[in-house]
Design a protein around this motif. Structure first.
Motif, PDB file in Angstrom:
ATOM      1  N   UNK A  32       0.612  -1.061  -0.038  1.00 24.21           N
ATOM      2  CA  UNK A  32      -0.016  -0.276  -0.002  1.00 24.21           C
ATOM      3  C   UNK A  32       0.965   1.227   0.006  1.00 24.21           C
ATOM      4  N   UNK A  33       1.806   1.412   0.937  1.00 23.40           N
ATOM      5  CA  UNK A  33       2.866   2.413   0.853  1.00 23.40           C
ATOM      6  C   UNK A  33       4.097   1.796   1.441  1.00 23.40           C
ATOM      7  N   UNK A  34       5.105   2.640   1.393  1.00 22.83           N
ATOM      8  CA  UNK A  34       6.468   2.307   1.886  1.00 22.83           C
ATOM      9  C   UNK A  34       7.508   3.649   1.962  1.00 22.83           C
ATOM     10  N   UNK A  35       8.608   3.451   2.328  1.00 23.50           N
ATOM     11  CA  UNK A  35       9.510   4.580   2.361  1.00 23.50           C
ATOM     12  C   UNK A  35       9.827   4.926   0.859  1.00 23.50           C
ATOM     13  N   UNK A  36      10.034   4.037  -0.050  1.00 24.23           N
ATOM     14  CA  UNK A  36      10.361   4.294  -1.305  1.00 24.23           C
ATOM     15  C   UNK A  36       9.352   5.268  -2.184  1.00 24.23           C
ATOM     16  N   UNK A  37       7.853   4.651  -1.636  1.00 28.10           N
ATOM     17  CA  UNK A  37       6.971   5.309  -2.190  1.00 28.10           C
ATOM     18  C   UNK A  37       6.774   6.618  -1.805  1.00 28.10           C
TER      19      UNK A  37
END
Length: 127
Positions: A51-56
């Motif tokens: 869904x989301x992460x640091x890279x996104x």
């Protein structure tokens, strides 16, 4: 109680040494303005999320590393005063410190994709 500023950025992997030099030059200013410590961390184990992460969060590209950094201040009042001085230096050419001069110490990353914020601790455990 301590207060923290947190930052997440994407930096080209080829610019790692440039980032370290940039941080070593500019980060000392935070200590001079009352910060207790500044920590710069190069991503080592930054998994992709669904869904989301640091890279996104920072729109990191394949050739970029994700960096997590924080500044620890003794309290929010010291942080607010220090950040006000930094802002003044960045906006008033007469007060610009050469360590923050983009011509002399350019950011080796895209600052427009940096995420940051100030944080008040709510749990603080130590060993």
């Amino acid at each position: 109680m301590s207060y923290f500023d947190g930052f997440v950025i994407a930096c080209p992997k080829a610019n790692k040494d440039k980032f370290i030099a940039h941080a070593n030059l500019g980060d000392m200013m935070f200590l001079e303005m009352g910060a207790l410590r500044v920590v710069e961390c190069w991503g080592d184990d930054v998994p992709d999320g669904k869904t989301t992460d640091f890279r996104m969060a920072v729109k990191a590209k394949d050739d970029e590393a994700v960096l997590f950094s924080f500044i620890e201040w003794p309290d929010k009042a010291t942080r607010d005063a220090g950040m006000a001085r930094m802002t003044e230096m960045m906006t008033d050419p007469a007060k610009l410190d050469p360590r923050m001069d983009p011509a002399k110490n350019p950011m080796p990353f895209d600052g427009a994709r940096m995420i940051y914020g100030g944080f008040a601790p709510i749990v603080d455990l130590t060993a």
